[in-house]
Design a protein around this motif. Structure first.
Motif, PDB file in Angstrom:
ATOM      1  N   LEU A  36       0.814  -1.225   0.000  1.00 10.39           N
ATOM      2  CA  LEU A  36       0.000   0.000   0.000  1.00 10.39           C
ATOM      3  C   LEU A  36       0.845   1.273   0.000  1.00 10.39           C
ATOM      4  N   LEU A  80      -0.163   4.284  -2.632  1.00 18.04           N
ATOM      5  CA  LEU A  80      -1.558   4.709  -2.734  1.00 18.04           C
ATOM      6  C   LEU A  80      -1.675   6.184  -3.096  1.00 18.04           C
ATOM      7  N   HIS A  97     -11.723   4.319  11.002  1.00 19.42           N
ATOM      8  CA  HIS A  97     -12.284   4.463   9.650  1.00 19.42           C
ATOM      9  C   HIS A  97     -11.999   5.841   9.053  1.00 19.42           C
ATOM     10  N   PHE A 116     -10.227   4.548   2.883  1.00 21.20           N
ATOM     11  CA  PHE A 116     -10.843   3.388   2.236  1.00 21.20           C
ATOM     12  C   PHE A 116     -12.361   3.533   2.276  1.00 21.20           C
ATOM     13  N   THR A 117     -13.058   2.632   1.597  1.00 17.51           N
ATOM     14  CA  THR A 117     -14.507   2.678   1.547  1.00 17.51           C
ATOM     15  C   THR A 117     -15.037   1.267   1.334  1.00 17.51           C
ATOM     16  N   LEU A 163     -13.181  -1.588  -7.056  1.00 12.79           N
ATOM     17  CA  LEU A 163     -13.332  -2.465  -5.887  1.00 12.79           C
ATOM     18  C   LEU A 163     -14.071  -3.739  -6.255  1.00 12.79           C
ATOM     19  N   LEU A 192      -5.489  -3.855  -3.863  1.00 13.43           N
ATOM     20  CA  LEU A 192      -5.944  -2.645  -3.180  1.00 13.43           C
ATOM     21  C   LEU A 192      -4.940  -1.511  -3.360  1.00 13.43           C
ATOM     22  N   LEU A 208      -7.673   6.064  -2.923  1.00 15.21           N
ATOM     23  CA  LEU A 208      -8.515   6.339  -1.762  1.00 15.21           C
ATOM     24  C   LEU A 208      -9.597   7.348  -2.139  1.00 15.21           C
ATOM     25  N   SER A 234     -15.834   1.486   6.201  1.00 20.14           N
ATOM     26  CA  SER A 234     -15.014   0.960   5.115  1.00 20.14           C
ATOM     27  C   SER A 234     -14.429  -0.408   5.427  1.00 20.14           C
ATOM     28  N   SER A 282     -11.537  -0.831   6.294  1.00 22.05           N
ATOM     29  CA  SER A 282     -10.365  -0.560   7.126  1.00 22.05           C
ATOM     30  C   SER A 282     -10.035  -1.705   8.081  1.00 22.05           C
ATOM     31  N   VAL A 342      -8.403  -4.590   6.385  1.00 20.73           N
ATOM     32  CA  VAL A 342      -6.981  -4.286   6.228  1.00 20.73           C
ATOM     33  C   VAL A 342      -6.267  -4.437   7.566  1.00 20.73           C
TER      34      VAL A 342
END
Length: 469
Positions: free
Chosen positions: A170, A173, A205, A209-210, A224, A245, A250, A261, A263, A266
């Protein structure tokens, strides 16, 4: 009446009302599941009455001296008002909100209401029982978040640590910035992060992310979905999920907004990297075994499937949820990463043990999981100065801590509660509330995904409607 858990301290369960309806649609304090089950009876054939039960008194409305009305209470809850819960839940069954439910209320560690209502199966042929197993969906998140905080307590990581210390996939990102042009068209560009995503961002959160089902950007939603980030359409390993991802922008800069999300999914993968252990093994060792949560796991093995609750076939969310959650498969054996934000199953009693540990400041039946100072910190609002809202899950008036929504004030809400009470809920229809000021834990277990917001608020109203002292 008291029920004893084998190998654990007794939980005192006091008959919470004189309900006279004993049907397949409402089973209140009936026999436990037998010698091999979770409960056994230690009383006679009737209901014994704990000599410590309190009796509250109040003056009548005219205040006439010497004339008093007596109200039968248990731990400050009106027995008569607790007796409302069963007929209300029976009405929800009849209205096809869900096949059945289990409700549990405790105060100061003592269970004073624990009832099964309606049916376990969609066909309404099997009466609901208190040991029924429910799909938790997002009520998985507080458990995994608690494991993360325990690791922080141990010095394994810090809230301020960038997640790329472990999740290197990540590190590149970007953030999508969308603009509306003068002619009404929309354009977007991907820009660099203004700061790294931290462990704290995952817990509250605010990482950017979502969820594909909630994102406002059509482009991010398609990415996604196409990349199967949530593992809804097929199994996907954790390393591959992170690799994909890392190529998806984001929705916002880290630390600027609350957006519910992936989150905690992750976060679960991060915990695996930090500890070198699979998430289910880690959570079992750190939380489930110390709290004796025997029926809580990431899938339902063959021997326990007869106890699994179902949603009604008429519920439009049942089929897609069954396909997405796949709780009859062991993720560890099928190449699916263990979703820290959605994948667990549990019972009302098991989840009570977790919630009561939080209410107790990190300890339950002699097992200390967290320090009281860290629990207080977890149940504080960590969204100060940010945008976004938890209202879609909690109603208005809540912020968010580390894994739990937290009430910010007495008013400005759609159900009663106390400043500082904590709650969360699951998409299948489960919910809980933890009220430190009143010493109350409430658990609702149901499988009615399309009606979940209605039923979680309904149960909260019933809890506080019965609390009179």
């Amino acid at each position: 009446m008291r029920f004893m858990r084998h190998g654990a301290a007794a939980l005192v369960l006091t008959f919470a009302g004189s309900l006279t309806h004993t049907t397949t649609a409402s089973a209140q304090f009936g026999p436990g599941p037998g010698p091999g089950g979770r409960f056994e009876r230690d009383g006679g054939p009737g209901f014994d009455r704990d000599p410590r039960l309190e009796r509250g008194e109040r003056l009548d409305r005219r205040g006439r001296e010497g004339r008093r009305l007596r109200e039968d209470t248990v731990m400050g809850f009106s027995r008569e008002r607790l007796g409302r819960i069963s007929p209300v839940m029976r009405g929800e069954v009849e209205r096809a909100m869900f096949p059945g439910a289990v409700t549990l209320i405790a105060r100061r560690g003592r269970i004073i209401h624990f009832e099964a209502h309606g049916f376990r199966d969609a066909a309404k042929t099997q009466p609901m029982t208190r040991d029924t197993i429910f799909m938790l969906a997002s009520m998985t998140k507080p458990i995994v978040s608690t494991a993360a905080v325990m690791l922080i307590e141990q010095g394994r990581m810090k809230l301020s640590d960038p997640i790329t210390n472990w999740l290197t996939e990540l590190r590149d990102l970007k953030v999508e910035v969308r603009r509306t042009n003068p002619d009404g068209t929309t354009t977007s560009e991907d820009v660099a992060l203004t700061r790294p995503i931290t462990v704290q961002d995952l817990l509250r959160h605010s990482a950017g992310f979502t969820y594909a089902g909630a994102v406002r950007s059509p482009r991010i939603k398609q990415l996604l979905d196409d990349q199967n980030i949530e593992g809804r359409t097929a199994n996907i390993a954790g390393d591959e999920m992170l690799r994909r991802l890392g190529q998806i922008p984001l929705t916002q800069q880290p630390g600027t907004n609350f957006e519910y999300s992936i989150s905690v999914d992750v976060l679960g993968l991060l915990l695996e990297r930090v500890t070198g252990k699979r998430l289910d093994v880690l959570v079992k060792e750190m939380i489930l075994d110390p709290l004796d949560m025997r029926d809580t796991a990431w899938f339902v093995p063959e021997a326990r499937r007869s106890r699994l609750a179902e949603a009604l076939d008429s519920d439009p969310l049942k089929a897609p949820f069954i396909s997405a959650y796949r709780i009859l498969e062991n993720p560890a054996e099928n190449g699916q990463y263990l979703r820290g934000g959605a994948g667990m199953v549990s019972t009302a009693e098991d989840y009570f043990r977790f919630a009561q540990m939080i209410l107790n400041g990190g300890e339950f039946e002699g097992a200390r999981l967290l320090s009281s100072r860290w629990v207080n910190f977890m149940l504080s609002n960590h969204l100060v100065g940010m945008g976004g809202s938890t209202a879609a899950s909690t109603g208005p008036g809540y912020g968010f801590g580390l894994g739990f929504a937290v009430r910010l004030q007495e008013g400005f809400a759609v159900a009663p509660g106390s400043t500082g009470d904590a709650m969360w809920a699951g998409a299948w229809g489960t919910s809980f509330t933890i009220d430190p000021r009143e010493g109350v834990v409430g658990i609702l277990m149901a499988q009615g995904p399309s009606n979940r917001v209605h039923t979680r608020m309904l149960f909260k109203n019933l809890i506080y409607g019965a609390l009179v002292r």
